[in-house]
Design an enzyme around this catalytic site. Sequence first.
Site, PDB file in Angstrom:
ATOM      1  N   ARG A  29      -5.208   0.921  -4.366  1.00  0.00           N
ATOM      2  CA  ARG A  29      -4.664   0.746  -3.480  1.00  0.00           C
ATOM      3  C   ARG A  29      -4.031  -0.929  -3.737  1.00  0.00           C
ATOM      4  NH1 ARG A  29      -9.285   4.020  -1.024  1.00  0.00           N
ATOM      5  NH2 ARG A  29      -8.253   4.937  -2.414  1.00  0.00           N
ATOM      6  N   ASP A  41      -6.858  -1.972   1.454  1.00  0.00           N
ATOM      7  CA  ASP A  41      -7.191  -0.753   2.583  1.00  0.00           C
ATOM      8  C   ASP A  41      -8.027  -0.958   3.267  1.00  0.00           C
ATOM      9  OD1 ASP A  41      -7.921   1.858   2.674  1.00  0.00           O
ATOM     10  OD2 ASP A  41      -9.781   1.891   1.961  1.00  0.00           O
ATOM     11  N   ASP A  72     -10.022  -0.292   6.638  1.00  0.00           N
ATOM     12  CA  ASP A  72     -10.364   0.689   7.457  1.00  0.00           C
ATOM     13  C   ASP A  72     -11.486  -0.074   8.554  1.00  0.00           C
ATOM     14  OD1 ASP A  72      -9.640   2.586   5.875  1.00  0.00           O
ATOM     15  OD2 ASP A  72     -11.893   2.282   4.598  1.00  0.00           O
ATOM     16  N   ARG A  80       1.051  -1.307   0.393  1.00  0.00           N
ATOM     17  CA  ARG A  80       0.071  -0.528  -0.066  1.00  0.00           C
ATOM     18  C   ARG A  80       0.787   0.806   0.012  1.00  0.00           C
ATOM     19  NH1 ARG A  80      -4.835   2.273   1.860  1.00  0.00           N
ATOM     20  NH2 ARG A  80      -5.027   4.557   1.187  1.00  0.00           N
TER      21      ARG A  80
END
Length: 172
Positions: free
Chosen positions: A97, A100, A102, A86
Site C-alpha cells: 500500500r 496506511d 490507522d 491507496r
Amino acid sequence: MPETNRVYIGVGSNVGDRYAHCQAAVDALGRLGATRVTACSRWFETEPVGDIAQEWFLNGAVAIDTVLGPHELLTRCRRIEHDRGRDRTPESAGGPRTLDLDILLYGDRVVDTPDLQIPHPRMAERAFVLIPLEDIAPRVVHPVLKATVAELRARLSDPHVVRLFEAINRTA
C-alpha cells in the site's frame, strides 16, 4: 465549543517513495482543519506481517489534537490515503500500500462499529505499531487493557523486525 481529543494515528507505506507518502500524510493531517499535529515519531523500517510477499514498510506514529469525531476522522484519513493512491479493494487487502493510516487511540474512547474499532484491535500485538507509538506516547494508557504503551511494548512477543530508518532520522 467542541471537545478537543488527543488521537494517535499509525502511519505506514511500502510502495514507491515511502517517506514521501508518510510525510505527505503527516502534512495532510495538519491541514484537516480543527486538527493540529502535536508530535511525530521517528520513522522505522518494518518487516511485513502476513503471507503476502512484499517490500518492507516505513512506519511511524503521529499525535494530533482534534475536535473531529472518530468516524469523521476515519473518513478524512481514508481520503488522505486515497489521495496518495491507496487501493482499498477487497483483492488488495493485506497487500502493498502507498499509505496506511490507522486510528490507534482516540483519547480514552472505545469505539466498536463495523467500520471502526478503537483502540485498534491488534495494536498491542504489533511491534510496528508499539515501537513508534512508544517513541511519542510511552505513558499513554490503553483504555481497554489498562496498560501504558511502554508496558505493552515490554510485553510484546512480535518476532517481526523493526529497525530505525537511519536515512531519515540521522542528525547533523
